[in-house]
Motif scaffolding. Structure first.
Motif, PDB file in Angstrom:
ATOM      1  N   PRO A 127       0.817  -1.220   0.000  1.00 38.64           N
ATOM      2  CA  PRO A 127       0.000   0.000   0.000  1.00 38.64           C
ATOM      3  C   PRO A 127       0.847   1.266   0.000  1.00 38.64           C
ATOM      4  O   PRO A 127       1.927   1.306   0.594  1.00 38.64           O
ATOM      5  N   ASP A 128       0.323   2.290  -0.631  1.00 39.35           N
ATOM      6  CA  ASP A 128       0.984   3.584  -0.712  1.00 39.35           C
ATOM      7  C   ASP A 128       1.151   4.216   0.670  1.00 39.35           C
ATOM      8  O   ASP A 128       0.381   3.950   1.582  1.00 39.35           O
ATOM      9  N   GLY A 129       2.185   5.044   0.824  1.00 38.27           N
ATOM     10  CA  GLY A 129       2.397   5.815   2.041  1.00 38.27           C
ATOM     11  C   GLY A 129       2.454   7.293   1.738  1.00 38.27           C
ATOM     12  O   GLY A 129       2.341   7.711   0.580  1.00 38.27           O
ATOM     13  N   THR A 130       2.636   8.113   2.766  1.00 38.19           N
ATOM     14  CA  THR A 130       2.569   9.564   2.591  1.00 38.19           C
ATOM     15  C   THR A 130       3.760  10.323   3.158  1.00 38.19           C
ATOM     16  O   THR A 130       4.005  11.460   2.764  1.00 38.19           O
ATOM     17  N   GLU A 131       4.505   9.729   4.088  1.00 42.52           N
ATOM     18  CA  GLU A 131       5.555  10.477   4.785  1.00 42.52           C
ATOM     19  C   GLU A 131       6.833  10.574   3.962  1.00 42.52           C
ATOM     20  O   GLU A 131       7.278   9.606   3.357  1.00 42.52           O
ATOM     21  N   ALA A 132       7.441  11.775   3.948  1.00 42.56           N
ATOM     22  CA  ALA A 132       8.635  12.039   3.157  1.00 42.56           C
ATOM     23  C   ALA A 132       9.882  11.459   3.814  1.00 42.56           C
ATOM     24  O   ALA A 132       9.880  11.116   5.001  1.00 42.56           O
ATOM     25  N   ILE A 133      10.964  11.364   3.031  1.00 47.32           N
ATOM     26  CA  ILE A 133      12.250  10.900   3.561  1.00 47.32           C
ATOM     27  C   ILE A 133      12.666  11.788   4.726  1.00 47.32           C
ATOM     28  O   ILE A 133      12.645  13.019   4.642  1.00 47.32           O
ATOM     29  N   GLY A 134      13.045  11.159   5.837  1.00 48.38           N
ATOM     30  CA  GLY A 134      13.469  11.882   7.027  1.00 48.38           C
ATOM     31  C   GLY A 134      12.353  12.203   7.995  1.00 48.38           C
ATOM     32  O   GLY A 134      12.613  12.565   9.140  1.00 48.38           O
ATOM     33  N   ALA A 135      11.101  12.078   7.551  1.00 48.36           N
ATOM     34  CA  ALA A 135       9.962  12.413   8.406  1.00 48.36           C
ATOM     35  C   ALA A 135       9.671  11.280   9.385  1.00 48.36           C
ATOM     36  O   ALA A 135       9.995  10.120   9.130  1.00 48.36           O
ATOM     37  N   PRO A 136       9.034  11.590  10.540  1.00 47.20           N
ATOM     38  CA  PRO A 136       8.610  10.534  11.458  1.00 47.20           C
ATOM     39  C   PRO A 136       7.614   9.596  10.783  1.00 47.20           C
ATOM     40  O   PRO A 136       6.873   9.999   9.894  1.00 47.20           O
ATOM     41  N   CYS A 137       7.597   8.352  11.212  1.00 50.03           N
ATOM     42  CA  CYS A 137       6.680   7.381  10.627  1.00 50.03           C
ATOM     43  C   CYS A 137       6.270   6.392  11.701  1.00 50.03           C
ATOM     44  O   CYS A 137       6.857   6.341  12.776  1.00 50.03           O
ATOM     45  N   GLY A 138       5.282   5.588  11.409  1.00 51.65           N
ATOM     46  CA  GLY A 138       4.757   4.617  12.353  1.00 51.65           C
ATOM     47  C   GLY A 138       3.272   4.512  12.155  1.00 51.65           C
ATOM     48  O   GLY A 138       2.760   3.577  11.552  1.00 51.65           O
ATOM     49  N   ALA A 139       2.531   5.535  12.641  1.00 51.36           N
ATOM     50  CA  ALA A 139       1.097   5.566  12.412  1.00 51.36           C
ATOM     51  C   ALA A 139       0.815   5.796  10.932  1.00 51.36           C
ATOM     52  O   ALA A 139      -0.141   5.265  10.377  1.00 51.36           O
ATOM     53  N   ALA A 140       1.669   6.594  10.278  1.00 50.42           N
ATOM     54  CA  ALA A 140       1.582   6.804   8.836  1.00 50.42           C
ATOM     55  C   ALA A 140       2.807   6.186   8.191  1.00 50.42           C
ATOM     56  O   ALA A 140       3.884   6.141   8.787  1.00 50.42           O
ATOM     57  N   ASP A 141       2.636   5.713   6.954  1.00 49.98           N
ATOM     58  CA  ASP A 141       3.697   5.014   6.256  1.00 49.98           C
ATOM     59  C   ASP A 141       4.553   5.967   5.435  1.00 49.98           C
ATOM     60  O   ASP A 141       4.160   7.096   5.136  1.00 49.98           O
ATOM     61  N   CYS A 142       5.744   5.518   5.032  1.00 51.94           N
ATOM     62  CA  CYS A 142       6.650   6.329   4.225  1.00 51.94           C
ATOM     63  C   CYS A 142       6.227   6.356   2.760  1.00 51.94           C
ATOM     64  O   CYS A 142       5.623   5.410   2.257  1.00 51.94           O
ATOM     65  N   ALA A 143       6.578   7.428   2.095  1.00 48.18           N
ATOM     66  CA  ALA A 143       6.299   7.569   0.674  1.00 48.18           C
ATOM     67  C   ALA A 143       7.261   6.716  -0.137  1.00 48.18           C
ATOM     68  O   ALA A 143       8.220   6.145   0.402  1.00 48.18           O
ATOM     69  N   ALA A 144       6.994   6.620  -1.423  1.00 48.09           N
ATOM     70  CA  ALA A 144       7.814   5.816  -2.327  1.00 48.09           C
ATOM     71  C   ALA A 144       9.287   6.136  -2.157  1.00 48.09           C
ATOM     72  O   ALA A 144       9.680   7.292  -2.071  1.00 48.09           O
ATOM     73  N   GLY A 145      10.107   5.105  -2.100  1.00 48.08           N
ATOM     74  CA  GLY A 145      11.541   5.286  -1.960  1.00 48.08           C
ATOM     75  C   GLY A 145      12.028   5.287  -0.542  1.00 48.08           C
ATOM     76  O   GLY A 145      13.230   5.426  -0.301  1.00 48.08           O
ATOM     77  N   GLY A 146      11.118   5.139   0.442  1.00 50.45           N
ATOM     78  CA  GLY A 146      11.528   5.145   1.837  1.00 50.45           C
ATOM     79  C   GLY A 146      11.017   3.938   2.595  1.00 50.45           C
ATOM     80  O   GLY A 146      10.076   3.268   2.168  1.00 50.45           O
ATOM     81  N   ILE A 147      11.644   3.667   3.747  1.00 44.52           N
ATOM     82  CA  ILE A 147      11.205   2.600   4.639  1.00 44.52           C
ATOM     83  C   ILE A 147      11.357   3.079   6.073  1.00 44.52           C
ATOM     84  O   ILE A 147      12.286   3.816   6.394  1.00 44.52           O
ATOM     85  N   CYS A 148      10.438   2.676   6.951  1.00 39.50           N
ATOM     86  CA  CYS A 148      10.396   3.161   8.326  1.00 39.50           C
ATOM     87  C   CYS A 148      11.359   2.362   9.204  1.00 39.50           C
ATOM     88  O   CYS A 148      11.196   1.158   9.379  1.00 39.50           O
TER      89      CYS A 148
END
Length: 271
Positions: free
Chosen positions: A103-124
């Motif tokens: 599934p798609d995510g929304t958080e940018a590289i370097g941003a906090p994540c957990g409740a929301a997932d990372c955007a393309a190209g990133g992993i939490c």
């Protein structure tokens, strides 16, 4: 993608010497490192000790009839621009430590994540309670001032082939550049150029002189080092601008007894 040669260093073994501290050959390469958080799927980890994590991405444009676009990577491409997944999905690492669409995510590289997932190209990545979006990469040029060298483990004592992340631009003595609650730890490539790097990662509670197995056991601002007797936590410092109080900032040296510099930071330990 080029072949990856690096392992994250969870425990950087050092030996006391007249000149300060040094990194001996055969130091710990990350075995037993604490895993990181992931908004969906399993826990993310670095080196050989944590778990593989499932995490963020942005939608791709589908081909005719909604089919995934043609992609040079199988099953999909992790580095942006991504390909190989249906619209609304992203290419990521599954909970079973495999490259897969999710599934798609929304958080940018370097941003906090957990409740929301990372955007393309990133992993939490991070700890069980706090995470940030780390960037997938193919080349150093994609990482700015950092390097493309950090690997994810596969949960079975190895690493996931052809998957690499950018290192972190952070301060190991203060963890500035990392989300609150995470430490900035030292890593070194296992082979090849054997470059040193910093990475934001889980922190523990142990302070100076307390036993440790990896840097994840030590409090923010501390690293897990060998003082000639045991593996213990010691406070990190910058030799050029030491902040050790009444203690001395001893330079950290590599196997060739050369000072360790990362992003212009002259690494040392307080003692």
């Amino acid at each position: 993608m080029k072949t990856r040669i690096a392992l994250w260093v969870g425990l950087c073994c050092l030996a006391a010497c007249a000149e300060g501290f040094s990194v001996p050959t055969g130091g710990n390469d990350g075995t037993g490192a604490t895993g990181g958080v992931a908004a969906s799927g399993g826990a993310g980890g670095l080196g050989e000790g944590g778990g593989g994590g499932a995490d963020g991405g942005a939608p791709n444009q589908g081909g005719e009839g909604g089919a995934p676009p043609a992609c040079e990577d199988d099953p999909c491409k992790l580095v942006v621009p991504q390909c190989g997944c249906d619209p609304g999905d992203k290419c990521t690492i599954s909970g079973s430590a495999e490259i897969a669409c999710g599934p798609d995510g929304t958080e940018a590289i370097g941003a906090p994540c957990g409740a929301a997932d990372c955007a393309a190209g990133g992993i939490c990545l991070g700890s069980a309670t706090v995470g940030y979006c780390a960037q997938f990469c193919d080349e150093d040029s994609e990482c700015g001032a950092n390097i493309c060298t950090v690997q994810l483990n596969d949960g079975a004592g190895g690493t996931i082939p052809e998957v690499a992340l950018c290192s972190s631009n952070c301060d190991p003595s203060t963890a500035s550049g990392c989300p609150a609650g995470l430490g900035c730890v030292l890593g070194q490539e296992a082979t090849g150029l054997q470059r040193f790097f910093f990475m934001c990662f889980a922190a523990g509670n142990n302070l100076e002189g307390e036993a440790c197995t990896t840097a994840a056991d030590c409090a923010v601002g501390y690293g897990c080092y060998n003082n000639g007797t045991i593996d213990a936590c010691f406070k990190n410092c910058n030799v050029n601008t030491p902040a050790c109080g009444i203690q001395t900032c001893f330079a950290l040296n590599d196997q060739n007894m050369q000072p360790v510099f990362v992003n212009g930071y002259a690494l040392g330990v307080c003692q």
